[in-house]
Write an enzyme that holds these catalytic residues in place. Sequence first.
Site, PDB file in Angstrom:
ATOM      1  N   GLY A 132      -0.305  -8.636  -3.511  1.00  0.00           N
ATOM      2  CA  GLY A 132      -0.648  -9.052  -2.141  1.00  0.00           C
ATOM      3  C   GLY A 132      -2.134  -9.328  -2.056  1.00  0.00           C
ATOM      4  N   HIS A 136      -2.029  -3.904  17.654  1.00  0.00           N
ATOM      5  CA  HIS A 136      -2.497  -4.542  16.414  1.00  0.00           C
ATOM      6  C   HIS A 136      -2.658  -6.042  16.654  1.00  0.00           C
ATOM      7  CE1 HIS A 136      -1.105  -0.814  14.444  1.00  0.00           C
ATOM      8  NE2 HIS A 136      -1.896  -1.165  13.441  1.00  0.00           N
ATOM      9  N   LYS A 185       0.419  -9.285  12.729  1.00  0.00           N
ATOM     10  CA  LYS A 185       1.124  -8.162  12.096  1.00  0.00           C
ATOM     11  C   LYS A 185       2.626  -8.380  12.215  1.00  0.00           C
ATOM     12  CE  LYS A 185       1.496  -3.115  11.946  1.00  0.00           C
ATOM     13  NZ  LYS A 185       1.505  -3.032  10.476  1.00  0.00           N
TER      14      LYS A 185
HETATM   15  P1  NAD Z   1      -1.007 -10.264   4.873  1.00  0.00           P
HETATM   16  O1  NAD Z   1       0.179 -11.024   5.363  1.00  0.00           O
HETATM   17  O2  NAD Z   1      -2.371 -10.734   5.235  1.00  0.00           O
HETATM   18  O3  NAD Z   1      -0.963 -10.142   3.278  1.00  0.00           O
HETATM   19  C1  NAD Z   1       0.198  -9.935   2.545  1.00  0.00           C
HETATM   20  C2  NAD Z   1       0.045 -10.694   1.238  1.00  0.00           C
HETATM   21  O4  NAD Z   1       1.194 -10.385   0.435  1.00  0.00           O
HETATM   22  C3  NAD Z   1       0.011 -12.210   1.436  1.00  0.00           C
HETATM   23  O5  NAD Z   1      -1.085 -12.781   0.744  1.00  0.00           O
HETATM   24  C4  NAD Z   1       1.342 -12.676   0.858  1.00  0.00           C
HETATM   25  O6  NAD Z   1       1.248 -13.966   0.234  1.00  0.00           O
HETATM   26  C5  NAD Z   1       1.617 -11.581  -0.167  1.00  0.00           C
HETATM   27  N1  NAD Z   1       3.049 -11.499  -0.466  1.00  0.00           N
HETATM   28  C6  NAD Z   1       4.068 -11.373   0.424  1.00  0.00           C
HETATM   29  N2  NAD Z   1       5.252 -11.430  -0.225  1.00  0.00           N
HETATM   30  C7  NAD Z   1       4.953 -11.594  -1.536  1.00  0.00           C
HETATM   31  C8  NAD Z   1       5.754 -11.740  -2.708  1.00  0.00           C
HETATM   32  N3  NAD Z   1       7.107 -11.760  -2.648  1.00  0.00           N
HETATM   33  N4  NAD Z   1       5.128 -11.882  -3.888  1.00  0.00           N
HETATM   34  C9  NAD Z   1       3.767 -11.882  -3.965  1.00  0.00           C
HETATM   35  N5  NAD Z   1       2.965 -11.782  -2.894  1.00  0.00           N
HETATM   36  C10 NAD Z   1       3.556 -11.638  -1.693  1.00  0.00           C
HETATM   37  O7  NAD Z   1      -0.774  -8.769   5.382  1.00  0.00           O
HETATM   38  P2  NAD Z   1      -1.854  -7.586   5.439  1.00  0.00           P
HETATM   39  O8  NAD Z   1      -2.450  -7.537   6.790  1.00  0.00           O
HETATM   40  O9  NAD Z   1      -2.742  -7.642   4.239  1.00  0.00           O
HETATM   41  O10 NAD Z   1      -0.888  -6.313   5.315  1.00  0.00           O
HETATM   42  C11 NAD Z   1      -0.053  -6.151   4.187  1.00  0.00           C
HETATM   43  C12 NAD Z   1       0.817  -4.915   4.419  1.00  0.00           C
HETATM   44  O11 NAD Z   1      -0.023  -3.744   4.468  1.00  0.00           O
HETATM   45  C13 NAD Z   1       1.590  -4.929   5.744  1.00  0.00           C
HETATM   46  O12 NAD Z   1       2.849  -4.328   5.532  1.00  0.00           O
HETATM   47  C14 NAD Z   1       0.728  -4.059   6.650  1.00  0.00           C
HETATM   48  O13 NAD Z   1       1.456  -3.480   7.709  1.00  0.00           O
HETATM   49  C15 NAD Z   1       0.250  -3.026   5.676  1.00  0.00           C
HETATM   50  N6  NAD Z   1      -0.983  -2.318   6.033  1.00  0.00           N
HETATM   51  C16 NAD Z   1      -1.058  -1.019   5.632  1.00  0.00           C
HETATM   52  C17 NAD Z   1      -2.219  -0.293   5.843  1.00  0.00           C
HETATM   53  C18 NAD Z   1      -2.310   1.115   5.333  1.00  0.00           C
HETATM   54  O14 NAD Z   1      -3.335   1.799   5.543  1.00  0.00           O
HETATM   55  N7  NAD Z   1      -1.271   1.596   4.618  1.00  0.00           N
HETATM   56  C19 NAD Z   1      -3.302  -0.893   6.516  1.00  0.00           C
HETATM   57  C20 NAD Z   1      -3.195  -2.218   6.921  1.00  0.00           C
HETATM   58  C21 NAD Z   1      -2.034  -2.927   6.659  1.00  0.00           C
END
Ligand code: NAD
Length: 235
Positions: free
Chosen positions: A11, A142, A146
Site C-alpha cells: 500500500g 475522518h 476514508k
Molecule cells: P489509501 O487508499 O490512501 O492507500 C491504500 C493503498 O493501498 C493505495 O495506494 C492502493 O493502491 C493500495 N492497494 C489497495 N489494494 C491493493 C492491492 N490489492 N494490491 C496492492 N495495493 C493495493 O488509504 P490510506 O489512507 O493510506 O489507509 C490505508 C488503510 O490504513 C485503511 O484501511 C485505513 O483505514 C488504515 N489506517 C490505519 C491506521 C492505523 O493507525 N492503523 C491509520 C490510518 C489509516
Amino acid sequence: MSQILRLVVTGASGRMGRRVAALAARDGRFRLAALIDRHPGPGCLEPERLPQALRAADVLLDFSAPEAAVRFAGLAAAARKPAVVGTTGFDSAQQARLKAASRRIPLFLSPNFSPGVHVLGALLQAAASSLRDYEISISETHHSLKKDAPSGTALRLARIAGAARSGRAPAVVSQRIGDVVGDHTVTLAGPCERLELTHRAHSRDVFAQGALRAALWIVGKKPGLYDMPDMFPAK
Ligand code: NAD
C-alpha cells in the site's frame, strides 16, 4: 535490535504508505527493501513481486485494503516473516484468515498505532467501569476518502466500553468530511454532568511512527496476534 530492519511496505502509494516510507527512509534503523502497490508510484513494485521481495526483508508493513492485506499477510506467513498490519475494515472471514496467519508468524494488527489512542482506550475502560450507570456514545470524524465506517478505532473503543460493562457495545456515529486525519470522542453522560474523552490526530505521522515502532518491536516474537497493549503493557 542493532541490525538495520529491512521493510517491505504494501500500500506504499497510499496516504499512509507514503508517510511510512518517507519516515523510514530518513531513519537509520530501517532500510526499505521494497515498496509494493497496485498503483505503482516511483520505485514501487507490483503486488506479484511480493513473495520475492519478502525473501530479502525482515518485516512486512501493510496499509492497503482489507482483501489485499489478508493476502499479503498470508504471503508473509508462507515466507515466515513477521507482519505489521494497519489496514482496517476487515469482515469476520478476513479476521479469521489473519488469525490463521498469526499461527505461523507474529502478526501485529492494530486499527490505530497512535500512543494517544491507546491511552484513550485505557481511560475509557476506567471511566466505563467507574461510571456504570452513565450512558456512553462514541463519535468519529475522518476525511471524506476514508473507505470504512465506523472506523476501526471507534469499533475498538465500542468493544472496550461494552466489555467494561459486560454488556452491549455502544453505537458509533460517523462523519466523513474534508481532510480530517482522525477525531474520536467518547461521551459518558450521567445525571447533571457528562465526561468527554477526545483524541484528535493532527498528522498521519503519528500512525506511521507507531507502525514503525511496532515493526521494530515484533521481530523475534513468537507467532501470535499482537496489538498496542502488548507493546505498551499497563504499569
Ligand atoms: P489509501 O487508499 O490512501 O492507500 C491504500 C493503498 O493501498 C493505495 O495506494 C492502493 O493502491 C493500495 N492497494 C489497495 N489494494 C491493493 C492491492 N490489492 N494490491 C496492492 N495495493 C493495493 O488509504 P490510506 O489512507 O493510506 O489507509 C490505508 C488503510 O490504513 C485503511 O484501511 C485505513 O483505514 C488504515 N489506517 C490505519 C491506521 C492505523 O493507525 N492503523 C491509520 C490510518 C489509516
